[in-house]
Design a protein around this motif. Structure first.
Motif, PDB file in Angstrom:
ATOM      1  N   ASP A 151     -34.275  24.786 -15.836  1.00  0.00           N
ATOM      2  CA  ASP A 151     -32.824  24.699 -16.030  1.00  0.00           C
ATOM      3  C   ASP A 151     -32.348  25.492 -17.246  1.00  0.00           C
ATOM      4  O   ASP A 151     -31.170  25.488 -17.579  1.00  0.00           O
ATOM      5  CB  ASP A 151     -32.374  23.243 -16.141  1.00  0.00           C
ATOM      6  N   GLY A 152     -33.274  26.191 -17.920  1.00  0.00           N
ATOM      7  CA  GLY A 152     -32.912  26.975 -19.091  1.00  0.00           C
ATOM      8  C   GLY A 152     -33.090  26.230 -20.396  1.00  0.00           C
ATOM      9  O   GLY A 152     -32.964  26.827 -21.467  1.00  0.00           O
ATOM     10  N   SER A 153     -33.366  24.927 -20.351  1.00  0.00           N
ATOM     11  CA  SER A 153     -33.601  24.192 -21.594  1.00  0.00           C
ATOM     12  C   SER A 153     -34.937  24.611 -22.191  1.00  0.00           C
ATOM     13  O   SER A 153     -35.785  25.204 -21.517  1.00  0.00           O
ATOM     14  CB  SER A 153     -33.567  22.683 -21.350  1.00  0.00           C
ATOM     15  N   LEU A 154     -35.115  24.296 -23.462  1.00  0.00           N
ATOM     16  CA  LEU A 154     -36.282  24.779 -24.187  1.00  0.00           C
ATOM     17  C   LEU A 154     -36.783  23.703 -25.133  1.00  0.00           C
ATOM     18  O   LEU A 154     -36.027  23.180 -25.956  1.00  0.00           O
ATOM     19  CB  LEU A 154     -35.899  26.033 -24.980  1.00  0.00           C
ATOM     20  N   THR A 155     -38.050  23.334 -24.999  1.00  0.00           N
ATOM     21  CA  THR A 155     -38.682  22.404 -25.929  1.00  0.00           C
ATOM     22  C   THR A 155     -39.324  23.211 -27.042  1.00  0.00           C
ATOM     23  O   THR A 155     -40.131  24.101 -26.789  1.00  0.00           O
ATOM     24  CB  THR A 155     -39.751  21.557 -25.222  1.00  0.00           C
ATOM     25  N   VAL A 156     -38.933  22.903 -28.289  1.00  0.00           N
ATOM     26  CA  VAL A 156     -39.416  23.674 -29.435  1.00  0.00           C
ATOM     27  C   VAL A 156     -40.234  22.776 -30.351  1.00  0.00           C
ATOM     28  O   VAL A 156     -40.064  21.562 -30.367  1.00  0.00           O
ATOM     29  CB  VAL A 156     -38.241  24.304 -30.218  1.00  0.00           C
ATOM     30  N   PRO A 157     -41.129  23.364 -31.152  1.00  0.00           N
ATOM     31  CA  PRO A 157     -42.018  22.545 -31.982  1.00  0.00           C
ATOM     32  C   PRO A 157     -41.347  22.087 -33.263  1.00  0.00           C
ATOM     33  O   PRO A 157     -40.905  22.890 -34.072  1.00  0.00           O
ATOM     34  CB  PRO A 157     -43.177  23.498 -32.288  1.00  0.00           C
ATOM     35  N   TYR A 158     -41.243  20.783 -33.434  1.00  0.00           N
ATOM     36  CA  TYR A 158     -40.855  20.220 -34.728  1.00  0.00           C
ATOM     37  C   TYR A 158     -42.169  19.985 -35.444  1.00  0.00           C
ATOM     38  O   TYR A 158     -42.666  18.882 -35.560  1.00  0.00           O
ATOM     39  CB  TYR A 158     -40.093  18.914 -34.503  1.00  0.00           C
ATOM     40  N   GLN A 159     -42.780  21.093 -35.909  1.00  0.00           N
ATOM     41  CA  GLN A 159     -44.180  21.062 -36.306  1.00  0.00           C
ATOM     42  C   GLN A 159     -44.400  20.404 -37.657  1.00  0.00           C
ATOM     43  O   GLN A 159     -43.493  20.283 -38.464  1.00  0.00           O
ATOM     44  CB  GLN A 159     -44.768  22.479 -36.330  1.00  0.00           C
TER      45      GLN A 159
END
Length: 256
Positions: free
Chosen positions: A119-127
């Motif tokens: 759907d175009g969403s993006l999971t990014v690292p809260y590292q």
């Protein structure tokens, strides 16, 4: 405010910036996501998969980050080293290299993974990483998720909560970070890499330390995103009397 709370909030601010920098890229106009390839594991160039981020092995970014004293200027590079199809998702590995110009901290490198959804969403690292305030923040649960393309275009907020632990001066604290991420229109932005017509992304993270205080602390971030290039500028206002933090794109090199 207790010093340990102040240190933890500053640490989370650094993590917010770290999560923002590599993850931001401009959504294209709303369109249906393309069909995923038949293969469950495909590497290389999947640029057409995501309308939200240029996805191809070899894409590279150079940035300059300006922190309040005593940190000063940090330069770093990011290179997309691996792109892999995983069912209806695409996973991309980005290698990051950081250099503190004043030598306050040693240079370091790390790899992070971004997950692109249909759907175009993006999971990014809260590292998790150590920062200059002397604390180490570790993520226990939760994910930082960017809006889908349609959510961005409609300014529909993306929300969620991340649970973390902060360790500083021999004290360990549990923290909660509730985030809201929203599309906020289009603006012209000039940075070292050039002039860009950029979409504006507003992020707000409300940080709480339930075991020590009922008080909450809000960290707001603004990021400008240029289509086909990615993040061109990020700003975080100063906290506790410190100056603002800014990040600017110096150069983007697309995969050859």
């Amino acid at each position: 405010m207790r010093p340990v709370i102040r240190t933890s909030v500053l640490s989370l601010t650094a993590l917010l910036l770290a999560a923002t920098v590599a993850a931001c890229s401009s959504p294209a106009p709303v369109k249906d996501a393309p069909d995923a390839p038949d293969s469950s594991s495909t590497t290389g160039d999947l640029s057409d998969f995501s309308p939200y981020y240029p996805v191809a092995e070899g894409n590279a970014w150079e940035y300059t980050a300006t922190y309040p004293d005593p940190v000063g200027i940090v330069t770093y590079t990011e290179t997309m080293t691996k792109v892999e199809q995983d069912g209806d998702e695409v996973r991309a590995t980005i290698a990051r290299s950081f250099h503190y110009e004043n030598g306050m901290n040693p240079d370091f490198e790390q790899d992070v993974e971004y997950v692109f959804h249909e759907d175009g969403s993006l999971t990014v690292p809260y590292q998790s990483l150590p920062d200059t305030s002397g604390a180490k923040v570790t993520v226990k649960s939760g994910e930082l998720v960017w809006p889908s393309t349609k959510e961005f275009e409609a300014a529909t907020p993306k929300t969620g909560t991340i649970e973390l632990t902060s360790e500083a001066a021999g004290v360990s604290l549990d923290l909660s970070a509730a985030f809201t991420i929203t599309g906020a229109g289009v603006e012209s932005v000039t940075v070292k890499a050039g002039d860009f017509e950029s979409r504006k992304l507003a992020q707000s993270i409300e940080i709480s330390v339930p075991s020590l205080s009922e008080e909450t602390f809000t960290v707001d971030t603004t990021t400008w995103l240029a289509e086909g290039t990615g993040m061109v500028r990020t700003e975080i206002p100063g906290l506790f009397g410190a100056g603002a933090t800014t990040v600017e794109l110096v150069k983007f090199t697309p995969a050859s």
